[in-house]
Scaffold this motif. Structure first.
Motif, PDB file in Angstrom:
ATOM      1  N   PHE A 123       0.830  -1.193   0.000  1.00 53.63           N
ATOM      2  CA  PHE A 123       0.000   0.000   0.000  1.00 53.63           C
ATOM      3  C   PHE A 123       0.870   1.251   0.000  1.00 53.63           C
ATOM      4  O   PHE A 123       2.050   1.209   0.312  1.00 53.63           O
ATOM      5  N   ARG A 124       0.245   2.343  -0.397  1.00 54.92           N
ATOM      6  CA  ARG A 124       0.879   3.661  -0.409  1.00 54.92           C
ATOM      7  C   ARG A 124      -0.194   4.655  -0.019  1.00 54.92           C
ATOM      8  O   ARG A 124      -1.355   4.277   0.165  1.00 54.92           O
ATOM      9  N   GLU A 125       0.174   5.902   0.111  1.00 58.28           N
ATOM     10  CA  GLU A 125      -0.806   6.885   0.552  1.00 58.28           C
ATOM     11  C   GLU A 125      -2.036   6.872  -0.361  1.00 58.28           C
ATOM     12  O   GLU A 125      -1.940   7.098  -1.564  1.00 58.28           O
ATOM     13  N   GLY A 126      -3.172   6.548   0.238  1.00 58.17           N
ATOM     14  CA  GLY A 126      -4.432   6.574  -0.476  1.00 58.17           C
ATOM     15  C   GLY A 126      -4.800   5.315  -1.230  1.00 58.17           C
ATOM     16  O   GLY A 126      -5.938   5.190  -1.681  1.00 58.17           O
ATOM     17  N   TRP A 127      -3.892   4.372  -1.381  1.00 58.83           N
ATOM     18  CA  TRP A 127      -4.149   3.199  -2.232  1.00 58.83           C
ATOM     19  C   TRP A 127      -3.662   1.900  -1.612  1.00 58.83           C
ATOM     20  O   TRP A 127      -2.572   1.850  -1.038  1.00 58.83           O
ATOM     21  N   ILE A 128      -4.442   0.858  -1.801  1.00 61.59           N
ATOM     22  CA  ILE A 128      -3.977  -0.507  -1.575  1.00 61.59           C
ATOM     23  C   ILE A 128      -3.728  -1.070  -2.962  1.00 61.59           C
ATOM     24  O   ILE A 128      -4.647  -1.172  -3.782  1.00 61.59           O
ATOM     25  N   ASP A 129      -2.476  -1.401  -3.234  1.00 62.48           N
ATOM     26  CA  ASP A 129      -2.107  -1.909  -4.556  1.00 62.48           C
ATOM     27  C   ASP A 129      -2.226  -3.421  -4.652  1.00 62.48           C
ATOM     28  O   ASP A 129      -2.569  -3.947  -5.713  1.00 62.48           O
ATOM     29  N   GLN A 130      -1.925  -4.114  -3.580  1.00 58.45           N
ATOM     30  CA  GLN A 130      -1.952  -5.582  -3.585  1.00 58.45           C
ATOM     31  C   GLN A 130      -2.393  -6.060  -2.206  1.00 58.45           C
ATOM     32  O   GLN A 130      -1.946  -5.530  -1.194  1.00 58.45           O
ATOM     33  N   LEU A 131      -3.231  -7.079  -2.165  1.00 55.39           N
ATOM     34  CA  LEU A 131      -3.560  -7.792  -0.933  1.00 55.39           C
ATOM     35  C   LEU A 131      -3.866  -9.226  -1.329  1.00 55.39           C
ATOM     36  O   LEU A 131      -4.855  -9.485  -2.027  1.00 55.39           O
ATOM     37  N   TYR A 132      -2.993 -10.125  -0.925  1.00 49.07           N
ATOM     38  CA  TYR A 132      -3.143 -11.541  -1.280  1.00 49.07           C
ATOM     39  C   TYR A 132      -2.844 -12.409  -0.075  1.00 49.07           C
ATOM     40  O   TYR A 132      -1.900 -12.146   0.678  1.00 49.07           O
ATOM     41  N   VAL A 133      -3.650 -13.444   0.082  1.00 44.29           N
ATOM     42  CA  VAL A 133      -3.480 -14.418   1.159  1.00 44.29           C
ATOM     43  C   VAL A 133      -3.481 -15.809   0.521  1.00 44.29           C
ATOM     44  O   VAL A 133      -4.330 -16.099  -0.332  1.00 44.29           O
ATOM     45  N   LEU A 134      -2.536 -16.644   0.927  1.00 46.10           N
ATOM     46  CA  LEU A 134      -2.495 -18.010   0.402  1.00 46.10           C
ATOM     47  C   LEU A 134      -3.847 -18.686   0.600  1.00 46.10           C
ATOM     48  O   LEU A 134      -4.494 -18.500   1.640  1.00 46.10           O
ATOM     49  N   PRO A 135      -4.288 -19.461  -0.364  1.00 43.10           N
ATOM     50  CA  PRO A 135      -5.595 -20.127  -0.238  1.00 43.10           C
ATOM     51  C   PRO A 135      -5.756 -20.907   1.065  1.00 43.10           C
ATOM     52  O   PRO A 135      -6.822 -20.865   1.686  1.00 43.10           O
ATOM     53  N   ALA A 136      -4.721 -21.600   1.509  1.00 40.50           N
ATOM     54  CA  ALA A 136      -4.816 -22.393   2.739  1.00 40.50           C
ATOM     55  C   ALA A 136      -4.978 -21.534   3.985  1.00 40.50           C
ATOM     56  O   ALA A 136      -5.431 -22.017   5.026  1.00 40.50           O
ATOM     57  N   ALA A 137      -4.623 -20.245   3.913  1.00 38.10           N
ATOM     58  CA  ALA A 137      -4.709 -19.350   5.067  1.00 38.10           C
ATOM     59  C   ALA A 137      -5.938 -18.443   5.019  1.00 38.10           C
ATOM     60  O   ALA A 137      -6.177 -17.681   5.954  1.00 38.10           O
ATOM     61  N   GLN A 138      -6.717 -18.520   3.964  1.00 41.91           N
ATOM     62  CA  GLN A 138      -7.883 -17.649   3.843  1.00 41.91           C
ATOM     63  C   GLN A 138      -8.957 -18.050   4.839  1.00 41.91           C
ATOM     64  O   GLN A 138      -9.094 -19.209   5.203  1.00 41.91           O
ATOM     65  N   GLY A 139      -9.698 -17.044   5.293  1.00 39.18           N
ATOM     66  CA  GLY A 139     -10.767 -17.277   6.252  1.00 39.18           C
ATOM     67  C   GLY A 139     -10.304 -17.353   7.692  1.00 39.18           C
ATOM     68  O   GLY A 139     -11.094 -17.691   8.581  1.00 39.18           O
ATOM     69  N   ARG A 140      -9.038 -17.009   7.948  1.00 37.48           N
ATOM     70  CA  ARG A 140      -8.492 -17.082   9.312  1.00 37.48           C
ATOM     71  C   ARG A 140      -8.070 -15.717   9.846  1.00 37.48           C
ATOM     72  O   ARG A 140      -7.334 -15.638  10.821  1.00 37.48           O
ATOM     73  N   GLY A 141      -8.483 -14.640   9.187  1.00 39.35           N
ATOM     74  CA  GLY A 141      -8.195 -13.298   9.679  1.00 39.35           C
ATOM     75  C   GLY A 141      -6.913 -12.679   9.168  1.00 39.35           C
ATOM     76  O   GLY A 141      -6.590 -11.549   9.527  1.00 39.35           O
ATOM     77  N   VAL A 142      -6.184 -13.384   8.321  1.00 41.67           N
ATOM     78  CA  VAL A 142      -4.914 -12.859   7.809  1.00 41.67           C
ATOM     79  C   VAL A 142      -5.143 -11.595   6.995  1.00 41.67           C
ATOM     80  O   VAL A 142      -4.483 -10.570   7.192  1.00 41.67           O
ATOM     81  N   GLY A 143      -6.079 -11.638   6.065  1.00 44.50           N
ATOM     82  CA  GLY A 143      -6.355 -10.471   5.230  1.00 44.50           C
ATOM     83  C   GLY A 143      -6.821  -9.285   6.045  1.00 44.50           C
ATOM     84  O   GLY A 143      -6.421  -8.143   5.785  1.00 44.50           O
ATOM     85  N   THR A 144      -7.655  -9.527   7.040  1.00 47.72           N
ATOM     86  CA  THR A 144      -8.133  -8.440   7.899  1.00 47.72           C
ATOM     87  C   THR A 144      -6.986  -7.801   8.656  1.00 47.72           C
ATOM     88  O   THR A 144      -6.896  -6.568   8.747  1.00 47.72           O
ATOM     89  N   ARG A 145      -6.096  -8.617   9.209  1.00 53.50           N
ATOM     90  CA  ARG A 145      -4.942  -8.066   9.943  1.00 53.50           C
ATOM     91  C   ARG A 145      -4.066  -7.218   9.023  1.00 53.50           C
ATOM     92  O   ARG A 145      -3.615  -6.134   9.410  1.00 53.50           O
ATOM     93  N   LEU A 146      -3.827  -7.704   7.823  1.00 58.88           N
ATOM     94  CA  LEU A 146      -3.008  -6.929   6.883  1.00 58.88           C
ATOM     95  C   LEU A 146      -3.723  -5.644   6.466  1.00 58.88           C
ATOM     96  O   LEU A 146      -3.103  -4.579   6.403  1.00 58.88           O
ATOM     97  N   LEU A 147      -4.995  -5.727   6.203  1.00 63.50           N
ATOM     98  CA  LEU A 147      -5.769  -4.548   5.830  1.00 63.50           C
ATOM     99  C   LEU A 147      -5.750  -3.515   6.955  1.00 63.50           C
ATOM    100  O   LEU A 147      -5.642  -2.308   6.705  1.00 63.50           O
ATOM    101  N   ASP A 148      -5.805  -3.964   8.194  1.00 65.73           N
ATOM    102  CA  ASP A 148      -5.758  -3.047   9.331  1.00 65.73           C
ATOM    103  C   ASP A 148      -4.445  -2.271   9.399  1.00 65.73           C
ATOM    104  O   ASP A 148      -4.421  -1.119   9.843  1.00 65.73           O
ATOM    105  N   VAL A 149      -3.350  -2.881   8.946  1.00 67.14           N
ATOM    106  CA  VAL A 149      -2.062  -2.168   8.904  1.00 67.14           C
ATOM    107  C   VAL A 149      -2.185  -0.957   7.990  1.00 67.14           C
ATOM    108  O   VAL A 149      -1.768   0.154   8.343  1.00 67.14           O
ATOM    109  N   ALA A 150      -2.755  -1.153   6.818  1.00 63.85           N
ATOM    110  CA  ALA A 150      -2.925  -0.035   5.872  1.00 63.85           C
ATOM    111  C   ALA A 150      -3.905   0.993   6.408  1.00 63.85           C
ATOM    112  O   ALA A 150      -3.675   2.203   6.281  1.00 63.85           O
ATOM    113  N   LYS A 151      -4.993   0.537   7.019  1.00 60.58           N
ATOM    114  CA  LYS A 151      -5.979   1.464   7.577  1.00 60.58           C
ATOM    115  C   LYS A 151      -5.378   2.311   8.692  1.00 60.58           C
ATOM    116  O   LYS A 151      -5.722   3.481   8.839  1.00 60.58           O
TER     117      LYS A 151
END
Length: 136
Positions: free
Chosen positions: A57-85
């Motif tokens: 991410f950069r100011e104003g934009w999330i350019d990439q957010l990817y979570v391995l299929p085996a790790a999806q649904g366990r809060g990984v994406g939310t935790r990463l998104l919270d870093v940008a937020k």
């Protein structure tokens, strides 16, 4: 960068199988090394020694957010998104219209759909959707 590119490719191919083979692993690594790393803040989520998710991410934009299929649904994406937020607000991003799982993910985390396109301006020529999040 190689591990981030690999997470990207594995998650992308699972979510968008009709676009498999769009880029080679060498092209993915080049993209992360020469574009993402130079222009974005890049964070990873590790499960032990395994990089299981990434956000760029950069100011104003999330350019990439990817979570391995085996790790999806366990809060990984939310935790990463919270870093940008925590770093920036407002934030916006593009995702493909057919990527319904990603769309549901962002909508559940207070991103609002503000634009849909026919995909003529993106490399994949895939209809996309732009979402915006504004800190309350």
């Amino acid at each position: 960068m190689d591990a981030a590119a690999q997470v990207h490719r594995m998650a992308f191919d699972q979510a968008l199988p009709w676009l498999v083979g769009l880029h080679t692993p060498d092209e993915d690594r080049w993209f992360y090394r020469e574009h993402v790393f130079l222009n974005c803040r890049l964070w990873g989520y590790f499960d032990g020694d395994v990089l299981s998710g990434i956000i760029a991410f950069r100011e104003g934009w999330i350019d990439q957010l990817y979570v391995l299929p085996a790790a999806q649904g366990r809060g990984v994406g939310t935790r990463l998104l919270d870093v940008a937020k925590d770093a920036f607000g407002p934030l916006q991003l593009w995702t493909f219209q057919r990527n319904t799982r990603a769309r549901r993910f962002y909508e559940a985390r207070d991103f609002d759909l503000v634009e849909e396109t026919d995909g003529a301006r993106n490399e994949e020529k895939e209809p996309d959707a732009r979402y915006v999040w504004i800190r309350q």
